[in-house]
Design an enzyme around this catalytic site. Structure first.
Site, mmCIF file in Angstrom:
data_model
loop_
_atom_site.group_PDB
_atom_site.id
_atom_site.type_symbol
_atom_site.label_atom_id
_atom_site.label_comp_id
_atom_site.label_asym_id
_atom_site.label_seq_id
_atom_site.Cartn_x
_atom_site.Cartn_y
_atom_site.Cartn_z
ATOM 1 N N ALA A 125 58.963 181.807 -39.568
ATOM 2 C CA ALA A 125 59.124 182.312 -38.110
ATOM 3 C C ALA A 125 60.885 182.291 -37.587
ATOM 4 O O ALA A 125 61.279 181.110 -37.218
ATOM 5 C CB ALA A 125 58.372 181.517 -37.208
ATOM 6 N N GLY A 170 64.398 176.818 -30.590
ATOM 7 C CA GLY A 170 63.144 176.868 -32.055
ATOM 8 C C GLY A 170 61.925 177.476 -31.624
ATOM 9 O O GLY A 170 61.887 178.157 -30.484
ATOM 10 N N ASN A 171 60.843 177.403 -32.545
ATOM 11 C CA ASN A 171 59.536 177.945 -31.904
ATOM 12 C C ASN A 171 58.581 176.753 -32.717
ATOM 13 O O ASN A 171 58.884 175.994 -33.276
ATOM 14 C CB ASN A 171 59.553 179.066 -32.710
ATOM 15 C CG ASN A 171 59.604 179.191 -34.378
ATOM 16 O OD1 ASN A 171 58.824 178.720 -35.188
ATOM 17 N ND2 ASN A 171 60.734 179.945 -34.609
ATOM 18 N N ARG A 172 57.223 177.296 -32.484
ATOM 19 C CA ARG A 172 56.016 176.446 -32.620
ATOM 20 C C ARG A 172 55.591 176.595 -34.151
ATOM 21 O O ARG A 172 54.502 175.896 -34.539
ATOM 22 C CB ARG A 172 55.094 176.604 -31.698
ATOM 23 C CG ARG A 172 55.265 176.359 -30.247
ATOM 24 C CD ARG A 172 54.141 176.839 -29.416
ATOM 25 N NE ARG A 172 54.476 176.920 -28.109
ATOM 26 C CZ ARG A 172 54.190 175.868 -27.267
ATOM 27 N NH1 ARG A 172 53.517 174.664 -27.777
ATOM 28 N NH2 ARG A 172 54.321 175.845 -26.083
ATOM 29 N N SER A 173 56.292 177.208 -35.085
ATOM 30 C CA SER A 173 55.878 177.219 -36.214
ATOM 31 C C SER A 173 55.668 176.020 -37.136
ATOM 32 O O SER A 173 56.701 175.238 -37.139
ATOM 33 C CB SER A 173 56.736 178.468 -37.211
ATOM 34 O OG SER A 173 56.512 178.231 -38.727
#
Ligand SMILES: Cc1cc2nc3c(=O)[nH]c(=O)nc-3n(C[C@H](O)[C@H](O)[C@H](O)COP(=O)(O)O)c2cc1C
Length: 440
Positions: free
Chosen positions: A317, A250-253
Site C-alpha cells: 500500500a 501512513g496507512n493501515r496495511s
C-alpha cells in the site's frame, strides 16, 4: 464437485498429491490447478529424510518432524548413534507415525538394497542439527552409517543446518567442509546467533523449526514447483512518509497478504525478493527481505530488483502523496492554530515499469468506490497482466477478504470471501497459471 484445469508448461494433469487444503480453495466449483502441482502445499506427499546428528539442539527437530508430518509429508527420521544420546526413537516414531532408522544393517530390502533405498526415494534430505563431525564425514565422502550412506546415495537436494559451539563452527576445518559441501550444491544454513547451551553467546545455534520448514519448502519448490528458476519480486506493507523525525503519513496495511504471497512463491520454487514497508510480521524464511520505509525507497528497491525479475507482485500500500518537506525537528504545538501539511505526489512505481514488457506485472487495487471500474482502469493505464481488486472498506481489520481477479484479456473472476491465506493461495495459483501460459 472439483473440476481441474491444467496450466503447467506440460499439459497433463497429475493427481498424485491431492491435498486437503484444496477443499477450501474451490471457487465456483472450479479450481484451476497446475499440472503436477495439484497441491499448493509443496510438502504434501513428499518423502523427506530428516537426519539428526549428535547435538544438544536435536530436541528442536521433534517439532519439525511433527509439523512436516501434519503437512502430509512422509518423514523418515535417521538418528546417528550420537543423536540417540540426546533424543529417543520413540519421540520421532510417535510424531511421524513411521519407524525411526538408525542401523543400515537392519533395514528391510524392499526391491532396492536397504542402505541406499532411502536416499533413492527421497524428495529432500535435511540434516538438522548437522554436527561438525557429520559435516566432516560427508565432505570426505565417508559412509559408515545410515545417514552418511543415504547422503551419498541420494540425488535429492540436501539441506544442512550446522549447530555447534561457536568456536567449533568458526574452526578452519569446519569452514572448509562447509565450503566444500556448498560447492557440491548442498544448501548450508547459517547458524543463528544467540545464547548457547554452555553459558556463552555466539554463532552456532540451530535455527528454529519454522525456519527449517521454510527452507525445506524452498528446496522442494526449486526442484518441482511451477515457478522454479523464476525470480519473483513481491512488495508488502504500507509506506511511511515522514512529517518530522517522530511522525509520518501512513496507512493501515498490515503486510499480511504480501508476506503470504512471498512465502507461497518460495514454495512454488521461485527466488523471492520481498520489499517490505515496516510491519509487525516475521519475514518468511528462505526469502530475501529488503526493508524500506518511504515510497521513494520502495521505488528504488523495486526498480533494482526488477532488472532480472520475471514477475512483480505489487501488493504494498504505497502512499500516493508525501509531505513536501520532512522537517528535521519535531513540530511543536503553538497557540490554538492547527497545522496545514503540504503534500506532493509520490512516484508511480508501476507506471515507471510500464515499458518493462518482459516482466509479468500484477497490481492490487484497494478501492472504496467503483471497485471493478477503477481496477480495470489501473490495469490498462499501467499495462499490467493482472490486477487484484479488493474492497478496501469491507477488508480493513477483517480476517476474511473477498478479492476479484481481472486479467489483461478481460477475464474477471470473483473469488469467495475467505481467509487471507486461502485468498493468497488462489491469487498465486492464478498468477502462476497466467505466467506459465505466457511463457509457453
Ligand atoms: C553434551 C554434548 C553436546 C554436544 N553438542 C554438539 C553440538 O551441538 N554440535 C556438534 O557438532 N557436536 C556436539 N557434540 C559432539 C558430538 O556429539 C560428537 O562429535 C559426535 O561424535 C557427533 O556424532 P555424529 O555426527 O555422528 O552425530 C556434543 C557432545 C556432547 C557430549
Amino acid at each position: 464437485m472439483l473440476q481441474c484445469r491444467s496450466y503447467d508448461r506440460c499439459s497433463t494433469i497429475d493427481v498424485r498429491y491431492p491435498a486437503t487444503w484444496m477443499h477450501d480453495l474451490q471457487y465456483n466449483d472450479t479450481i484451476t490447478t497446475v499440472s503436477g502441482y495439484l497441491s499448493m502445499n509443496i510438502l504434501s506427499g513428499k518423502h523427506i529424510i530428516l537426519g539428526v546428528a549428535g547435538s544438544i539442539a536435536a530436541y528442536k527437530i521433534a517439532e519439525l518432524a511433527r509439523n512436516l508430518t501434519l503437512e502430509d509429508a512422509l518423514v523418515d527420521v535417521i538418528l546417528t548413534k550420537a543423536a540417540e544420546h540426546f533424543v529417543g526413537q520413540a519421540t520421532f516414531q510417535a510424531l511421524t507415525g513411521r519407524p525411526v532408522l538408525t542401523d543400515m544393517w537392519a533395514l528391510p530390502e524392499d526391491g532396492v538394497v536397504g542402505h541406499v533405498a532411502l536416499g533413492i526415494h527421497a524428495d529432500a534430505v535435511a540434516i538438522a542439527p548437522a554436527t561438525a563431525n557429520t559435516l566432516a564425514r560427508i565432505a570426505a565422502g565417508i559412509c559408515d552409517d545410515l545417514l552418511t550412506t543415504t547422503v551419498l546415495a541420494t540425488q535429492a537436494p540436501i539441506l544442512c543446518a550446522p549447530a555447534m559451539n561457536p568456536q567449533m563452527y568458526a574452526a578452519a576445518a569446519t569452514q572448509k567442509n562447509i565450503a566444500t559441501l556448498r560447492q557440491r550444491g548442498f544448501t548450508i544454513l547459517e547458524p543463528a546467533v544467540g545464547r548457547m547451551a554452555e553459558p556463552m553467546v555466539g554463532k552456532g545455534r540451530l535455527p528454529e523449526p519454522d525456519v527449517l520448514e521454510g527452507e525445506i519448502r524452498a528446496l522442494l519448490g526449486r526442484r518441482s514447483g511451477p515457478l522454479r528458476e523464476r525470480q519473483v519480486v513481491v512488495t508488502a506493507g504500507g509506506t511511511r512518509e515522514p512529517i518530522d523525525p517522530v511522525r509520518y503519513v501512513g496507512n493501515r496495511s498490515s503486510g499480511q497478504m504480501g508476506y503470504l504471497l512471498a512465502a507461497l512463491a518460495r514454495d512454488y520454487g521461485a527466488r523471492v525478493k520481498l520489499i517490505s514497508g515496516p510491519t509487525a510480521l516475521t519475514p518468511p524464511p528462505a526469502v530475501t527481505v529488503i526493508p524500506v520505509e518511504t515510497t521513494i525507497q520502495m521505488r528504488d528497491a523495486v526498480l533494482a530488483a526488477c532488472v532480472d525479475a520475471d514477475i512483480l507482485i505489487m501488493n504494498a500500500a504505497v502512499a500516493d502523496f508525501r509531505p513536501a518537506h520532512a522537517l528535521v525537528s519535531k513540530i511543536k504545538k503553538s497557540g490554538e492554530s492547527g497545522l496545514i501539511l503540504e503534500l506532493v505526489q509520490n512516484p508511480d512505481i508501476l507506471g515507471e515499469l510500464k515499458e518493462h514488457h518482459k516482466l509479468f506485472k500484477v497490481g492490487f487495487a484497494a478501492e472504496t468506490d467503483d471497485l471493478i471500474a477503477n481496477a480495470k482502469g489501473k490495469l490498462a493505464r499501467k499495462n499490467l497482466q493482472m490486477i487484484v481488486a479488493n474492497d478496501a472498506v469491507a477488508s480493513i481489520g477483517q480476517p476474511d477478504i473477498q478479492v476479484t481477479l481481472i486479467n489483461a484479456d478481460g477475464e474477471i473472476t470473483a473469488l469467495p470471501r475467505q481467509s487471507k491465506s486461502q485468498a493468497a493461495a488462489a491469487v498465486l495459483m492464478a498468477i502462476a497459471q497466467r505466467f506459465n501460459e505466457r511463457a509457453c
